[in-house]
Write a protein that holds these residues in place. Structure first.
Motif, short mmCIF file in Angstrom:
data_model
loop_
_atom_site.label_atom_id
_atom_site.label_comp_id
_atom_site.label_asym_id
_atom_site.label_seq_id
_atom_site.Cartn_x
_atom_site.Cartn_y
_atom_site.Cartn_z
N VAL A 1 0.85 -1.19 0.00
CA VAL A 1 0.00 0.00 0.00
C VAL A 1 0.88 1.24 0.00
N ALA A 2 1.90 1.23 0.86
CA ALA A 2 2.80 2.38 0.97
C ALA A 2 3.52 2.64 -0.35
N ALA A 3 3.83 1.56 -1.07
CA ALA A 3 4.59 1.69 -2.31
C ALA A 3 3.83 2.44 -3.40
N THR A 4 2.52 2.59 -3.25
CA THR A 4 1.75 3.30 -4.28
C THR A 4 1.92 4.81 -4.19
N ALA A 5 2.46 5.31 -3.07
CA ALA A 5 2.60 6.76 -2.89
C ALA A 5 3.80 7.29 -3.67
#
Lengths: 171, 228
Positions: free
Chosen positions: B205-209
């Motif tokens: 999820v964090a990697a989508t930022a």
């Protein structure tokens, strides 16, 4: 293996037998499969390439190897190079062990650099997944890539935990 | 321009031996249009940070500026107004009003901000369309899937065109497919220029930022630009 042996020589000159022991110790249970002759063959190759030289040791029947200037440069480059596209587990593991033993780089920082690289790759993969409709076969391949990156990231977490403890204790 | 600007921010709970430094002196600038993920294990202080950014809690120390306005010292009234109009919250557990339909949940903050019922209805219809749930407008939350409920919650967070959307583990209760639904919606918001700060413990999820901050024991340990 060449790079790992060079990195171990960065700490101090050693003979082949000692290098074999240290390499086996760094590899843990996986070291059992290592052939003792491999170390000598590798050392001979490295000598030919001008990366190591023989020095006079305490005993005339044992050859002591030391890094040349070119060998030192090669070690420094290897330690700080970030593996792309993804790290070879054994190589990265040896790199951390060698960085810690030679004090040429901080293993925790090497883990951090590798993690940043993997997170950037996960970023690209996730963005690509979100651009695909759910349930597409193209998305399936990307899902596999993301899961593998996630596994590597988890392993790096474990590396960070253990090496930061080792480094703290050796301070 | 920075939508959020934080200096020396700290939040302590308890005293003496039981003192907990939930947030321990962080600085942060979030420019308009950026999507930022704050990642860390549970208990690292990331949720507290989000509450401080949105004026849900007051810091023990430091400053929080939202679009050039200092909010940590603002009056209760000013804070309440700010939470209604300038900030949109998305929570892990959705926090929808179970007795109200999807559309009514989205209308609520529009009405609270002083708009007419007609304006509120129009805004809710537009937002539900935007999150792909126009056909679910009359459904009560329990009739919706997890991913749909969170999309309603995102629509509600956007109701008053907030300066920033703050999301606390927005996919924490969702399976993979529903997680992707919500992340696709965030990707859409990013493309529209919405500033977004989310906290999560999930690397995917964090990697989508665009940008990733790692948090440990109340402090930022790493700040990485992910977008190429």
């Amino acid at each position: 293996m060449q790079d790992a042996i060079l990195a171990m020589l960065a700490k101090e000159p050693s003979h082949g037998y000692d290098l074999g022991l240290r390499l086996r110790r760094a590899l843990g249970p996986l070291g059992g499969s290592m052939n003792a002759g491999q170390v000598y063959v590798t050392l001979a190759r490295l000598e030919k390439a001008g990366l190591v030289v023989q020095e006079k040791g305490d005993r005339p029947d044992r050859k002591v190897y030391a890094l040349t200037q070119a060998g030192q440069e090669r070690v420094a480059a290897w330690l700080t190079e970030v593996s792309r596209p993804k790290p070879d587990l054994v190589e990265f593991h040896l790199k951390l062990a060698a960085a810690s033993a030679s004090r040429l780089a901080d293993p925790v920082e090497l883990v951090g650099a590798q993690r940043r690289e993997l997170m950037r790759r996960l970023h690209e993969t996730q963005r690509a997944i979100l651009a695909e409709p759910d349930g597409s076969t193209g998305g399936l391949l990307l899902e596999g890539v993301a899961l593998r990156l996630q596994a590597d990231l988890r392993w790096l977490e474990a590396c960070e935990r253990v090496w930061s403890k080792v480094e703290k204790e050796s301070e | 321009m920075n939508v959020l600007q934080v200096r020396g921010l700290a939040k302590r709970h308890g005293q003496k031996q039981s003192l907990v430094r939930a947030v321990d002196g962080v600085d942060l600038d979030v420019p308009a249009g950026q999507t930022l993920a704050v990642m860390g294990p549970s208990g690292c202080g990331k949720s507290t940070l989000l509450h401080l950014l949105g004026g849900l809690e007051r810091p023990s120390d430091g400053e929080v500026w939202l679009a050039g306005e200092r909010i940590d010292t603002a009056s209760e009234r000013a804070l309440a107004r700010l939470r209604r109009r300038s900030v949109g919250f998305v929570f892990q557990a959705f926090h929808l009003v179970e007795e109200l339909s999807a559309a009514e949940n989205v209308e609520l903050p529009v009405l609270l901000a002083g708009s007419s019922p007609r304006q509120a209805r129009r805004r809710a219809r537009l937002l539900l369309e935007q999150v792909g749930l126009a056909d679910r407008a009359r459904h009560l939350p329990w009739k919706l899937s997890g991913g749909e409920r969170q999309r309603v919650a995102v629509a509600r967070a956007l109701a008053n065109e907030p300066l920033v959307v703050l999301a606390d583990e927005p996919t924490g209760n969702l399976d993979t497919a529903a997680t992707n639904e919500v992340l696709r919606l965030f990707a859409h918001l990013r493309a529209e220029g919405q500033t977004l700060v989310m906290v999560t413990h999930d690397g995917r999820v964090a990697a989508t930022a665009d940008r990733l901050i790692s948090m440990r024991d109340g402090m930022f340990v790493e700040d990485t630009w992910l977008a190429s």
